[in-house]
Design a protein around this motif. Structure first.
Motif, PDB file in Angstrom:
ATOM      1  N   ARG A  47      70.890  55.819  98.072  1.00  0.00           N
ATOM      2  CA  ARG A  47      70.047  54.629  97.912  1.00  0.00           C
ATOM      3  C   ARG A  47      70.889  53.601  97.154  1.00  0.00           C
ATOM      4  NH1 ARG A  47      64.581  56.198  99.126  1.00  0.00           N
ATOM      5  NH2 ARG A  47      64.042  54.068  98.582  1.00  0.00           N
ATOM      6  N   ASN A  48      70.291  52.926  96.146  1.00  0.00           N
ATOM      7  CA  ASN A  48      71.082  51.865  95.517  1.00  0.00           C
ATOM      8  C   ASN A  48      71.781  52.273  94.224  1.00  0.00           C
ATOM      9  OD1 ASN A  48      69.658  50.727  92.998  1.00  0.00           O
ATOM     10  ND2 ASN A  48      67.968  50.833  94.449  1.00  0.00           N
ATOM     11  N   ARG A  68      72.711  54.401 104.239  1.00  0.00           N
ATOM     12  CA  ARG A  68      72.111  53.672 103.110  1.00  0.00           C
ATOM     13  C   ARG A  68      70.606  53.609 103.349  1.00  0.00           C
ATOM     14  NH1 ARG A  68      69.555  51.833  99.650  1.00  0.00           N
ATOM     15  NH2 ARG A  68      69.794  49.801  98.634  1.00  0.00           N
ATOM     16  N   LEU A  69      69.840  54.226 102.437  1.00  0.00           N
ATOM     17  CA  LEU A  69      68.383  54.282 102.604  1.00  0.00           C
ATOM     18  C   LEU A  69      67.728  52.993 102.085  1.00  0.00           C
ATOM     19  CD1 LEU A  69      68.079  57.947 101.360  1.00  0.00           C
ATOM     20  CD2 LEU A  69      67.629  57.211 103.711  1.00  0.00           C
ATOM     21  N   GLY A  70      68.219  51.865 102.525  1.00  0.00           N
ATOM     22  CA  GLY A  70      67.725  50.570 102.085  1.00  0.00           C
ATOM     23  C   GLY A  70      68.673  49.540 102.674  1.00  0.00           C
ATOM     24  N   VAL A  71      68.462  48.263 102.319  1.00  0.00           N
ATOM     25  CA  VAL A  71      69.260  47.235 102.981  1.00  0.00           C
ATOM     26  C   VAL A  71      70.257  46.510 102.071  1.00  0.00           C
ATOM     27  CG1 VAL A  71      67.551  46.912 104.788  1.00  0.00           C
ATOM     28  CG2 VAL A  71      67.432  45.488 102.738  1.00  0.00           C
ATOM     29  N   GLY A  72      70.073  46.622 100.752  1.00  0.00           N
ATOM     30  CA  GLY A  72      71.029  46.002  99.830  1.00  0.00           C
ATOM     31  C   GLY A  72      72.302  46.841  99.798  1.00  0.00           C
ATOM     32  N   ASN A  95      62.460  47.600 105.683  1.00  0.00           N
ATOM     33  CA  ASN A  95      61.485  47.394 104.599  1.00  0.00           C
ATOM     34  C   ASN A  95      61.057  45.928 104.463  1.00  0.00           C
ATOM     35  OD1 ASN A  95      63.797  46.423 103.385  1.00  0.00           O
ATOM     36  ND2 ASN A  95      63.993  48.093 101.908  1.00  0.00           N
ATOM     37  N   ARG A 226      67.741  41.247  94.112  1.00  0.00           N
ATOM     38  CA  ARG A 226      68.566  41.960  93.138  1.00  0.00           C
ATOM     39  C   ARG A 226      68.448  41.252  91.795  1.00  0.00           C
ATOM     40  NH1 ARG A 226      68.147  45.604  95.833  1.00  0.00           N
ATOM     41  NH2 ARG A 226      69.696  46.942  96.839  1.00  0.00           N
ATOM     42  N   HIS A 274      61.185  47.932  90.838  1.00  0.00           N
ATOM     43  CA  HIS A 274      61.987  47.910  92.063  1.00  0.00           C
ATOM     44  C   HIS A 274      61.286  48.683  93.191  1.00  0.00           C
ATOM     45  CE1 HIS A 274      66.412  47.602  93.599  1.00  0.00           C
ATOM     46  NE2 HIS A 274      65.562  47.581  94.614  1.00  0.00           N
ATOM     47  N   LEU A 278      59.294  49.599  98.830  1.00  0.00           N
ATOM     48  CA  LEU A 278      58.942  51.028  98.937  1.00  0.00           C
ATOM     49  C   LEU A 278      57.485  51.218  99.326  1.00  0.00           C
ATOM     50  CD1 LEU A 278      61.638  51.295  97.379  1.00  0.00           C
ATOM     51  CD2 LEU A 278      60.609  53.141  96.088  1.00  0.00           C
TER      52      LEU A 278
HETATM   53  O1  3PG Z   1      68.013  47.404  99.060  1.00  0.00           O
HETATM   54  C1  3PG Z   1      66.854  47.704  99.369  1.00  0.00           C
HETATM   55  O2  3PG Z   1      66.510  47.914 100.538  1.00  0.00           O
HETATM   56  C2  3PG Z   1      65.817  47.799  98.297  1.00  0.00           C
HETATM   57  O3  3PG Z   1      66.264  47.207  97.129  1.00  0.00           O
HETATM   58  C3  3PG Z   1      65.422  49.216  98.050  1.00  0.00           C
HETATM   59  O4  3PG Z   1      66.525  49.921  97.631  1.00  0.00           O
HETATM   60  P1  3PG Z   1      66.465  51.525  97.495  1.00  0.00           P
HETATM   61  O5  3PG Z   1      65.908  52.031  98.760  1.00  0.00           O
HETATM   62  O6  3PG Z   1      67.852  51.909  97.291  1.00  0.00           O
HETATM   63  O7  3PG Z   1      65.583  51.854  96.366  1.00  0.00           O
END
Ligand code: 3PG
Length: 305
Positions: A47-48, A68-72, A95, A226, A274, A278
């Motif tokens: 994740r992040n 990467r379980l997210g987009v950042g 998301n 962020r 954060h 989610l």
């Molecule tokens: O970057 C993202 O998609 C969100 O900030 C969620 O990040 P995370 O899934 O790593 O908590």
């Protein structure tokens, strides 16, 4: 071996179960052990919090894919990954709905004082003199027009909010009526400002003393992107000088923030941990997309389950 160093929706584990998987949702907190674990990894899913940098890649010489379980992507050294030819699986847009619903939902609740009124009412008061404001015909400035910025804009339009967008990388995609002539104008014209840009050297502290001074004293800032986009000290100063209506911060410069947290003492600052992106739905979609992407990358490289 697929190493998963942060929490993943169970559907992801199920989909990857034909491969050997090492899953520890807290592994990111134990860097030395993580570096040992990746020595035999074909893929890593994060994740992040897991820094996927040159050091980690040196310890993981067999890594073929990073999910990467997210987009950042600010915790990934994209250039180092590219040089190694490692596939990077990013569930773009997965998301966006979660974040957009958070932004519009919290915006309405803030402008109608619903949190305060709900608390007062439970405390036994019947306070009908606290008039809230409608969001209709107000201006929402959206910084960034990726999948999330677009999802916010579409929902805002449905609520009859005037949309202003700034994203120099996507100007042609922004409908003419939504385009802001400059970021400075967007700050000056908006009743509410929401950030949907990645963190990089250009966007670090983009909300600072100077840019805050362009905003209206009744403006609201929403940051779900962020924490480092906002200079929190400058924000605190502006808020305590009553030069801003408030701030809704889902992300912070340090997560979790150090205690005492000056922003937490201000009633017009709302803080969440954060979680804007989610939801049950987003986490399932993200896990499915990343599991599928990692599986494809491993099969392509000849790794059979
Ligand atoms: O970057 C993202 O998609 C969100 O900030 C969620 O990040 P995370 O899934 O790593 O908590």
């Amino acid at each position: 071996m697929i190493v998963i160093s942060e929490v993943i929706h169970p559907v992801g584990l199920e989909l990857l179960s034909s491969f050997p998987v090492y899953y520890d949702p807290d592994l990111y907190q134990r860097r030395a052990e993580l570096l040992e674990r990746v020595a035999t990894a074909d893929a890593l899913i994060v994740r992040n919090h897991t820094a996927v940098d040159a050091e980690l890649l040196r310890h993981g010489p067999h890594i073929l894919a990073v999910g990467r379980l997210g987009v950042g992507l600010n915790n990934l050294d994209i250039e180092a990954l590219r040089q190694r030819g490692i596939a990077v699986i990013v569930p773009y847009g997965a998301n966006a709905t979660a974040v957009a619903e958070y932004v519009l939902g919290s915006l309405i609740i803030f402008r109608r004082h619903l949190m305060t009124l709900a608390r007062h009412t439970k405390e036994g008061h019947w306070k009908r003199d606290m008039k809230g404001n409608e969001v209709k015909a107000t201006t929402l400035g959206i910084v960034g027009f990726g999948a999330t910025g677009q999802a916010v804009a579409q929902r805002a339009q449905a609520l009859h909010i005037r949309v202003k967008v700034h994203d120099p990388t996507k100007t042609q995609m922004i409908p003419q009526t939504w385009r802001s002539t400059s970021l400075e104008n967007l700050y000056a014209e908006s009743d509410h400002i929401t950030l949907h840009v990645p963190l990089n050297t250009q966007t670090f502290h983009m909300i600072n003393t100077q840019t805050l001074s362009l905003m209206r004293p009744d403006a609201l800032i929403i940051n779900t992107a962020r924490g480092e986009l906002v200079d929190e000290q400058a924000l605190w100063r502006r808020l305590t000088q009553n030069q801003l209506a408030g701030a809704i911060l889902d992300v912070r410069e340090h997560e979790p923030p150090s205690v005492p947290d000056p922003l937490a003492t201000l009633p017009n600052v709302w803080l969440t941990p954060h979680i804007a992106g989610l939801t049950a739905q987003s986490q399932q979609t993200i896990a499915e997309a990343v599991a599928a992407g990692v599986t494809t990358a491993l099969l392509k490289a000849g790794k059979t389950p």
